[in-house]
Design an enzyme around this catalytic site. Structure first.
Site, short mmCIF file in Angstrom:
data_model
loop_
_atom_site.label_atom_id
_atom_site.label_comp_id
_atom_site.label_asym_id
_atom_site.label_seq_id
_atom_site.Cartn_x
_atom_site.Cartn_y
_atom_site.Cartn_z
N PRO A 37 -0.95 9.21 -12.70
CA PRO A 37 -0.87 9.67 -11.31
C PRO A 37 -2.13 10.41 -10.85
O PRO A 37 -2.31 10.65 -9.67
CB PRO A 37 0.35 10.59 -11.29
CG PRO A 37 0.82 10.72 -12.68
CD PRO A 37 0.10 9.73 -13.54
N GLU A 56 3.25 13.82 -19.02
CA GLU A 56 2.82 15.04 -19.69
C GLU A 56 1.33 14.95 -19.99
O GLU A 56 0.65 15.97 -20.03
CB GLU A 56 3.59 15.24 -21.00
CG GLU A 56 5.12 15.24 -20.84
CD GLU A 56 5.74 13.85 -20.86
OE1 GLU A 56 5.03 12.85 -20.56
OE2 GLU A 56 6.94 13.74 -21.17
N ARG A 58 -2.06 -12.59 -9.32
CA ARG A 58 -1.84 -13.50 -8.19
C ARG A 58 -3.15 -13.80 -7.44
O ARG A 58 -3.19 -14.74 -6.65
CB ARG A 58 -0.75 -12.99 -7.25
CG ARG A 58 -1.06 -11.64 -6.62
CD ARG A 58 0.06 -11.17 -5.70
NE ARG A 58 0.09 -11.93 -4.47
CZ ARG A 58 1.03 -12.81 -4.13
NH1 ARG A 58 2.04 -13.05 -4.93
NH2 ARG A 58 0.96 -13.45 -2.99
N ASP A 92 -1.77 -13.25 2.26
CA ASP A 92 -0.86 -12.15 2.02
C ASP A 92 -1.09 -11.01 3.01
O ASP A 92 -2.19 -10.82 3.49
CB ASP A 92 -1.09 -11.55 0.61
CG ASP A 92 -0.62 -12.47 -0.49
OD1 ASP A 92 0.16 -13.40 -0.20
OD2 ASP A 92 -1.04 -12.25 -1.64
#
Ligand code: 6GU
Length: 244
Positions: free
Chosen positions: A87, A114, A152, A167
């Protein structure tokens, strides 16, 4: 392309890579995906991969030795991008997916919230990626998201009928509305222009719908793309109408 994934939970990857576009890309040998259990790269009797943090505090930290051993076993002398899913990484978007799709090989490390020993970040990893501003229990789901978005993009991954260029987000805009048969469903019809057979008119309508949808849902995206003067005037008119 070859993708090696280092994880504590190799079983998590069995479902998603066995279906649909990724499976087809594997079958066509456009990509090979190798899942490695980090525990296989330990050298102690208990196969320990994590330990408590120096300085105290909750949670466990991934030890450096198994991660270095795994990466070094995979890459040998070659220079291969090593990407940590965390993150704390840079936000993954379509541009990042297109960038990764140019690599011949990459190694993905599934971090855990963690954390991993900072020396892995400093001396092993070349890039850190996050898939959004929320917390997942581990990097595994994020790695699957990254692999799907990258694979993709590979030429031949989508059937002849489709192309990644159409897309949502590939153009920087959201996709236009799509319809299929029946022409009337529960009394709801299909926009007349799509039945007209006039391809220039249909292309124009779709572009306008993409612009409108992006204006209403994701105006932030409009700042980052090049529009024609005509398109800018169209959006200004619509934005003014919308705020009335
Ligand atoms: Cl890459 N890992 C984890 N644990 N949580 C995330 C993430 C990654 N991206 C968004 N949230």
């Amino acid at each position: 392309m070859r993708i090696d994934i280092l994880t504590l939970f190799p079983n998590m990857f069995s479902g998603p890579f066995d279906e649909s576009i990724i499976k087809r890309a594997i079958d066509r040998q456009l990509v090979s995906i190798v899942i490695h259990n980090l525990r296989d790269y330990t050298s102690d009797r208990h196969r320990i991969v994590d330990d408590s943090p120096y300085g105290g505090g909750p949670g466990m930290v991934l030890k450096p030795e198994p991660l270095f051993a795994a990466v070094e076993a995979i890459r040998g002398e070659a220079q291969i991008p090593v990407i940590l899913l965390t993150p704390q990484g840079r936000l993954f978007d379509q541009r990042a997916a297109e960038e990764l799709a140019t690599y011949d090989q990459m190694i993905l490390i599934c971090g855990h919230y963690e954390g991993v020993d900072e020396r892995v970040r400093e001396h092993l990893v070349s890039d850190e990626i996050s898939i959004g501003d929320y917390v997942l229990s581990g990097g595994e789901l994020a790695a699957m998201v990254v692999v799907d978005a990258v694979v993709r993009q590979l030429p031949g991954a989508l059937g002849s009928e489709a192309s990644a260029g159409e897309d949502s987000h590939a153009s920087g805009l959201l996709e236009y509305p799509q319809y299929t048969r029946p022409q009337v469903f529960r009394g709801w019809g299909v926009p007349e222009v799509l039945l007209s057979g006039n391809h220039a008119k249909i292309a124009r309508w779709r572009r306008e719908q993409s612009l409108l949808r992006t204006l209403r849902r994701r105006p932030d995206l409009l700042e980052r793309i090049n529009l024609t003067d005509k398109e800018k005037r169209f959006l200004e008119k619509e934005a003014a109408a919308g705020s009335r």
